[in-house]
Design a protein around this motif. Sequence first.
Motif, PDB file in Angstrom:
ATOM      1  N   GLU A 272       0.840  -1.199   0.000  1.00  0.00           N
ATOM      2  CA  GLU A 272       0.000   0.000   0.000  1.00  0.00           C
ATOM      3  C   GLU A 272       0.871   1.242   0.000  1.00  0.00           C
ATOM      4  N   PRO A 273       0.578   2.223  -0.842  1.00  0.00           N
ATOM      5  CA  PRO A 273       1.359   3.462  -0.839  1.00  0.00           C
ATOM      6  C   PRO A 273       1.374   4.106   0.538  1.00  0.00           C
ATOM      7  N   GLY A 274       2.551   4.384   1.064  1.00  0.00           N
ATOM      8  CA  GLY A 274       2.672   5.094   2.328  1.00  0.00           C
ATOM      9  C   GLY A 274       2.460   4.264   3.571  1.00  0.00           C
ATOM     10  N   ASP A 275       2.242   2.954   3.441  1.00  0.00           N
ATOM     11  CA  ASP A 275       2.004   2.116   4.616  1.00  0.00           C
ATOM     12  C   ASP A 275       2.881   0.872   4.559  1.00  0.00           C
ATOM     13  N   PRO A 276       4.048   0.917   5.182  1.00  0.00           N
ATOM     14  CA  PRO A 276       4.976  -0.214   5.118  1.00  0.00           C
ATOM     15  C   PRO A 276       4.467  -1.469   5.818  1.00  0.00           C
TER      16      PRO A 276
END
Length: 335
Positions: free
Chosen positions: A215-219
């Motif tokens: 997910e973009p921005g959520d490691p």
Amino acid sequence: MLTRILRAVDGRFALAATVALFAAQQAGAITVRDDMSFGGETGDDAAVALAYSDTAFMSVLQIVGNNGGLCTGTLIASNKVLTADHCARDWTSATVTERDADGNVIKTYTTSAIDTLDPDSAHGDLLNGADIAVLTLSEHSTLDTFDLYLGDVQGAVARAVGYGLHGTGSSGAVYSIDSKRRAMDNVIDWDGYGYYSGDGFWSDTSNILSSDFDEPGDPTSNRLGGGTVNSSATPLDYEGSLAKGDSGGALFVEVDGEWYIVGVASGILVTDPLSVYGATSYWTGTQYSAARTFIESHGGQYTDPSQQPVVPLPAGIWLLLTALAGTGLLRQRAA
């Protein structure tokens, strides 16, 4: 919530009951990142545009078994379609269909034979390394066929295309089937044992390809980060996941402008809801000796180009291709 259950992505159900079954089980098919943009479209519509942006993928076909199971397959010879064993094992016949960008039928084929790589393997053992089958069409197609690739693929950007349920990473799959192809990208994070996180494995079979849905921005969605694999948490531009409706579809890499098959869609790590960010997709690799012997016996051609698959830069630039279909469960094996 992530659960340690592996679900096949084939469709072993009547088409008329598809919506009800999928809704009850929180199931889906290809899902893509919410902000995906391609061809002037966004999200789920961009996945459709991506799938139809290359005419080569006309040779990715929709399959319906005589028991109503829905899967995807790929032409490897003019009358041979590569798909998954767990799709085809219960079929005595199948209908194979070419479709246009609106989901309309272009041409339909019947089958004259259905062969599996290992008829004696445990049915439903998705990651046993033998989840491969070939359908023989009753007539020859005029569509192009795909060769298979023998080079190293770990770390490569790959493309999956399929028919069936669909949606985005935040919502999971939308419970409808419109028979349109959709495509997504992912990195082949691992080529080896069926892998789910840390140092945990689903299987001891060494020809399983694994990819997670970042997910973009959520490691935290980087399911395969850390441990043995330690994959990147940076999603590709067209990042996505498999789910129900994708089984049997080919996984492709692009080498020197040509698409090559490297795997067959077998299953996913179940999320709640299905196919959201953090889901992990699995393909049975087609490069090992038993698979190669079986596929070549059905007219498949292997190649070992001098160029290696392009690996991802900070953000991806390619597609990933799999297929579509229904349901099946596997319990996790001990690590």
